[in-house]
Design an enzyme around this catalytic site. Structure first.
Site, PDB file in Angstrom:
ATOM      1  N   SER A  10       0.831  -1.196   0.000  1.00  0.00           N
ATOM      2  CA  SER A  10       0.000   0.000   0.000  1.00  0.00           C
ATOM      3  C   SER A  10       0.867   1.249   0.000  1.00  0.00           C
ATOM      4  O   SER A  10       1.668   1.457   0.918  1.00  0.00           O
ATOM      5  CB  SER A  10      -0.903   0.022   1.238  1.00  0.00           C
ATOM      6  OG  SER A  10      -1.489   1.303   1.371  1.00  0.00           O
ATOM      7  N   ASP A  37      -4.752   3.339  -1.523  1.00  0.00           N
ATOM      8  CA  ASP A  37      -5.813   3.604  -0.548  1.00  0.00           C
ATOM      9  C   ASP A  37      -6.310   5.027  -0.765  1.00  0.00           C
ATOM     10  O   ASP A  37      -5.610   5.994  -0.459  1.00  0.00           O
ATOM     11  CB  ASP A  37      -5.284   3.436   0.880  1.00  0.00           C
ATOM     12  CG  ASP A  37      -5.112   1.977   1.263  1.00  0.00           C
ATOM     13  OD1 ASP A  37      -6.083   1.217   1.114  1.00  0.00           O
ATOM     14  OD2 ASP A  37      -4.012   1.598   1.702  1.00  0.00           O
ATOM     15  N   MET A  71     -12.232   4.444  -0.650  1.00  0.00           N
ATOM     16  CA  MET A  71     -12.907   4.672   0.629  1.00  0.00           C
ATOM     17  C   MET A  71     -13.501   6.069   0.554  1.00  0.00           C
ATOM     18  O   MET A  71     -13.062   6.992   1.245  1.00  0.00           O
ATOM     19  CB  MET A  71     -11.922   4.526   1.790  1.00  0.00           C
ATOM     20  CG  MET A  71     -11.480   3.098   2.013  1.00  0.00           C
ATOM     21  SD  MET A  71     -10.087   2.947   3.164  1.00  0.00           S
ATOM     22  CE  MET A  71      -8.712   3.075   2.013  1.00  0.00           C
ATOM     23  N   MET A 140     -11.611  -5.955   4.940  1.00  0.00           N
ATOM     24  CA  MET A 140     -10.853  -5.063   5.811  1.00  0.00           C
ATOM     25  C   MET A 140     -10.650  -5.742   7.167  1.00  0.00           C
ATOM     26  O   MET A 140     -11.616  -6.148   7.810  1.00  0.00           O
ATOM     27  CB  MET A 140     -11.588  -3.734   5.989  1.00  0.00           C
ATOM     28  CG  MET A 140     -11.716  -2.911   4.722  1.00  0.00           C
ATOM     29  SD  MET A 140     -10.117  -2.485   3.999  1.00  0.00           S
ATOM     30  CE  MET A 140      -9.395  -1.492   5.334  1.00  0.00           C
ATOM     31  N   ASP A 178      -6.760  -6.567   3.855  1.00  0.00           N
ATOM     32  CA  ASP A 178      -6.044  -5.309   4.051  1.00  0.00           C
ATOM     33  C   ASP A 178      -6.192  -4.869   5.499  1.00  0.00           C
ATOM     34  O   ASP A 178      -7.308  -4.689   5.992  1.00  0.00           O
ATOM     35  CB  ASP A 178      -6.629  -4.253   3.106  1.00  0.00           C
ATOM     36  CG  ASP A 178      -5.923  -2.905   3.209  1.00  0.00           C
ATOM     37  OD1 ASP A 178      -4.977  -2.767   3.999  1.00  0.00           O
ATOM     38  OD2 ASP A 178      -6.331  -1.984   2.468  1.00  0.00           O
TER      39      ASP A 178
END
Length: 221
Positions: A10, A37, A71, A140, A178
């Site tokens: 990430s 992200d 997100m 998640m 993740d």
């Protein structure tokens, strides 16, 4: 069908002053995907990167697989922007859209693979009507919004349940996890059924990317 194991660093934990160099280094060290992200300070309480960063990396010659985790809320317009910027796969949270099916269709129309991201307190039942349409399930194992959180142990059972769902399908679906992935957690996550492992600080915070990724692969195998 279970895929080969993929390591997806990430960039949230990378040095943004040297982002292109960091990505080239981590891919040369044996990583498989680049994980973006994307946070909007609305759906989650943090603000990160937009499509311009993705496009800049493509323009700079980076050709690796880019895995974008949105997100954000709303989703559709920015999903199209990330697709135009060079994303290969775009995941979104079903709570952030009016119709998961509509958003899936929009992302697919942009020639991108599509994933559904599932928070720790979201049921796998959100997949019931759409699992035939997706390429990836992103579980998640922390609450989204910040890097460096500890792995939520209840995720192991959820990974097993998601793997059972995937194994009943007749098309390939990646199972990505993740949050809190490191040398202590990756083996259990793999045994539970995951095949894509997102790691931020565990990789970019290490002094030797190649050694860290090789250590991950040993723990997976």
């Amino acid at each position: 069908m279970r895929s080969k194991s993929l390591i997806a660093p990430s960039i949230l934990s990378a040095n943004f002053a040297r982002l292109g160099e960091e990505i080239n280094s981590v891919m040369s060290a044996g990583a498989d995907w680049i994980h973006f992200d994307v946070m909007d300070n609305h759906y989650v309480p943090n603000l990160t990167v937009g499509p311009m960063v993705c496009k800049s990396l493509r323009d700079d010659g980076i050709k690796d697989f880019i895995d974008v985790h949105l997100m954000i809320e709303p989703v559709n317009d920015l999903a199209k922007s990330f697709a135009s910027a060079g994303a290969d796969l775009i995941s979104f949270h079903p709570e952030a859209v009016e119709s998961s099916k509509e958003t899936i269709d929009i992302i697919k129309a942009c020639s991108c693979k599509v994933g559904i991201a599932i928070n720790p307190d979201t049921s796998l039942s959100v997949l019931d009507e759409i699992i035939n349409e997706i390429d990836l399930i992103l579980l998640m194992s922390v609450y989204p919004g910040f890097g460096g959180q500890e792995f939520i142990e209840d995720t192991i059972e959820k990974i097993q349940a998601a793997r059972n769902l995937i194994d009943k399908q007749d098309h390939k679906i990646y199972l990505e996890v993740d949050g809190g992935i490191n040398n202590e957690t990756i083996s259990r996550v793999s045994k539970a059924g995951a095949d894509v492992f997102v790691a931020g600080s565990a990789i970019f915070g290490s002094s030797d990317y190649e050694q860290t990724i090789e250590s991950f692969r040993q723990k997976i195998s």
